[in-house]
Design a protein around this motif. Structure first.
Motif: not given
Ligand SMILES: Nc1nc2c(ncn2[C@@H]2O[C@H](COP(=O)(O)OP(=O)(O)O)[C@@H](O)[C@H]2O)c(=O)[nH]1
Ligand SMILES: [Mg+2]
Lengths: 206, 466
Positions: A75, A79, A82, A110-115
């Motif tokens: 969790t 954060a 990003r 894939n869920d949380h980082a920049n593409d």
């Protein structure tokens, strides 16, 4: 604040993730301080380090974020995904479970980082003779996920610099090719974090 | 040192009041620190009244040395929770977190130089932590718990010569000592650490919000400079989870970490770590703001910027132990007032779960002796609340991930808008369309105010005025 004695050409945010105990902190300490201690302390939450390196003749400031591996910290650690331009996924070649969990980590990325984040797969502790994951298995997984792959040893200082330099070069290449295709982004040769990623400029607008 | 306290003294406190520490008022100022400590040690040794011990432990120097400290902690902790069946060595079922425990035990006591002694301590650490979790299988292990237990072990085992000759000692004496350490760790765990030992970190993250809240109350400008209205204070997580034992290592008898635990146990208060972190930020205000300004251009977002800036300042502060002694003085001095400031959030906005140590077993100056049954009930209650919270959070996270991807993915965003547009066109032209019919039947103006406004401006305005 405006343009005062900046002693670097660009900044890259890099993140280390992977199961607990695979050697993320040891790799970082080896890279930043050139030390290894078998009883180096557990990471709790998130740790931050800086190292400036030379890439293609440019001074690049690496912002290195080390994360806790235990599931419950996710969790918090996610954060910090990003804006990461490079993410190092680490497993332990002597521990199969950490290898199979890489797919889970890949999904979290894939869920949380920049593409456009550049990823790199690392199999650490290659010095140990109790290896359970072969080089070929690591390579196959990397191919499947479409990532570059390195095996390393923080203990014997094998391939540790390569991890960070390879990643930094790949990121630099991406930035350069982005700049070519995007003629607007020419701020006097200084590539900085804000011009390199679309989602970052958004985050900075307020 | 002067520069660090200046910024803080300007906000209400003056240095004169900081130095006044009731019990030392009668000691002439020409008596040096060493002698003050000696005097206090004599008083502690002669004290049989636990209430006096509580006062002595919460003041300057704490319990001074480990030989005395071990007795004081044991005395005070056993007045906070009465354990039944404290001897419990036949639990053999493995706890699911034992793998993680072993990984962290291996990385413990890195500051102990003698490898033989380090191995001795690690073995003890492993036995105690595993013993605790096998005895309390409902609790979950978290990384950082091992730092707290390590500290307890050192109170009884900081003398390597004694420890390394233990093997030649009578077994029953070794056993008795193990039982005492175990009992103290067990009580401390159950009374102070329950929030951290659920199957998620939701409760400790709630506790972090108290730091933001206190800063907002005490220094609104700083609250805004640190963007605490926008970011979660994750930067404090390791300090809070370990009660500072991760950052401040017990390298010798004079280390500040002992005083922190003396204060927590004597005050019976889990608020202490939160207050210490807050005071650290308030006292380093100027340095922090400078650091944030210096860093602003270099970071991608506010979470990163604030975290990195605080970590940089914290690291330099840790290397200056005198500074932390000053934080302790301020924490002691403002304790009552700060807890009062927090009570508003505690009871009005219910940030903290009702079974939390902060509201029950470690809320400060407690006069209740709890028993195992009380603790069991509290744990069950907390597990239940945490379960509900975790479900809500996971649903939210999934929603946020989808949203994040839609916003960040231009193609997906375009596709979605086209889809919405198409749907609108289809529903417009097809009268038999289900959406359209329900739409008309319900005649709820608020369903589509613009639509109503275009079709019948007067009725829309009319309905709105009613
Ligand atoms: N043999 C060997 N051991 C390593 C290596 N890297 C790390 N370790 C060991 O693995 C343990 C865990 O490493 P750590 O960096 O703390 O893991 P993290 O949880 O991923 O940060 C360390 O205590 C080391 O003893 C390596 O390259 N070779
Ligand atoms: Mg680590």
């Amino acid at each position: 604040m405006s343009g005062n004695g900046k002693n670097y050409d660009s900044i890259m945010k890099i993140l280390l993730i992977g199961d607990s105990g695979v050697g993320k902190s040891c790799l970082l300490v080896r890279f930043v301080e050139d030390k290894f201690s078998p009883s180096f302390i557990t990471t709790i939450g998130i740790d931050f380090k800086i190292k400036t390196v030379d890439i293609n003749g440019k001074k690049v400031k690496l912002q290195l974020w080390d994360t806790a591996g235990q599931e419950r910290f996710r969790t918090i650690t996610t954060a910090y995904y990003r804006g990461a331009m490079g993410i190092i996924l680490v497993y332990d070649v002597t521990d199969e479970r950490t290898f199979t969990n890489i797919k889970q980590w890949f999904k979290t990325v894939n869920d949380h980082a920049n593409d456009d984040a550049q990823l790199l797969l690392v199999g650490n502790k290659s010095d140990m003779d109790t290896r359970l994951v072969t080089y070929e298995q690591g390579e196959a997984l990397a191919k499947e996920l479409g990532l570059p792959f390195v095996e390393s040893s923080a203990k014997d200082d094998q391939n540790v610099n390569e991890i960070f330099f390879t990643l930094a070069r790949l990121i630099q290449d991406k930035i350069d090719s982005n700049k070519l295709s995007d003629a607007k982004n020419t701020n006097d040769g200084n590539v900085n974090i804000k011009s390199s990623s679309s989602s970052m400029s958004k985050a900075n607008c307020c | 040192m002067g520069s660090t306290s200046d910024s803080y003294s300007s906000s209400q406190e003056t240095l004169a009041t900081l130095e006044s520490n009731t019990i030392y008022d009668f000691i002439p100022s020409y008596i040096n620190l060493g002698f003050q400590k000696e005097l206090k040690l004599k008083i502690i040794r002669d004290t049989t009244n636990p209430v006096v011990l509580e006062i002595l432990g919460s003041e300057k120097f704490g319990f001074i040395e480990n030989k005395v400290r071990s007795k004081c902690w044991h005395c005070l902790l056993s007045r906070q929770l009465r354990l039944e069946n404290s001897r419990n060595n036949d639990v053999l079922i493995d706890h699911p977190d034992e793998n993680q425990i072993n990984l962290d035990v291996k990385r413990s006591f890195s500051f102990v130089e003698n490898t033989k002694h380090r191995d001795f301590l690690k073995d003890l650490l492993s036995r105690i932590i595993i013993g605790i979790f096998r005895k309390h299988p409902k609790l979950r292990y978290y990384q950082g718990y091992h730092d707290i237990v390590s500290l307890f072990i050192l109170v009884w085992h900081s003398n390597e010569e004694v420890d390394l000759s233990l093997s030649t000692m009578i077994l029953s004496a070794v056993d008795a000592q193990f039982d005492t350490v175990f009992e103290c760790v067990e009580i401390f765990t159950l009374v102070y650490l329950r929030d951290f030992m659920m199957n998620s970190l939701d409760f400790p993250i709630d506790q972090l919000k108290l730091i933001s809240h206190l800063i907002k109350e005490k220094d609104p400008d700083l609250y805004h400079s640190m963007k605490l209205d926008k970011i979660s204070p994750f930067f404090a997580i390791s300090s809070i989870l370990t009660f500072f034992s991760h950052d401040l290592k017990p390298t010798n008898e004079n280390s500040i970490i002992w005083e922190i635990f003396d204060l927590i146990i004597s005050k019976n208060s889990s608020f202490i770590p939160i207050l210490i972190f807050t005071n650290f930020i308030l006292m380093q205000k100027q340095k922090l703001i400078d650091q944030i300004n210096l860093n602003t251009e270099n970071f991608d977002n506010e979470t990163d910027l604030i975290h990195a800036s605080i970590q940089q300042i914290l690291l330099t502060s840790i290397s200056n132990e005198n500074f932390f002694f000053k934080i302790m003085t301020i924490t002691r001095l403002n304790y009552n007032r700060d807890v009062k400031l927090l009570s508003k959030v505690l009871f009005d906005s219910r940030i903290i779960n009702c079974g939390s140590p902060l509201l029950t077993t470690a809320k400060g100056n407690n006069k209740t002796l709890f028993d195992t049954k009380d603790i069991d009930n509290l744990i069950d209650k907390q597990i239940k609340i945490n379960g509900t919270r975790k479900n809500i959070r996971q649903t939210n996270t999934r929603f946020n991930i989808v949203l994040y991807h839609v916003i960040n993915n231009k193609h997906l965003l375009v596709k979605l808008s086209i889809l919405v547009g198409l749907l609108a066109i289809i529903s417009k032209f097809s009268n038999r369309n289900l959406i359209w019919e329900t739409y008309h039947k319900t005649k709820k103006v608020w369903l589509d105010p613009l639509h109503c406004l275009l079709h019948n401006p007067t009725s829309y305005l009319y309905s709105n005025n009613n």
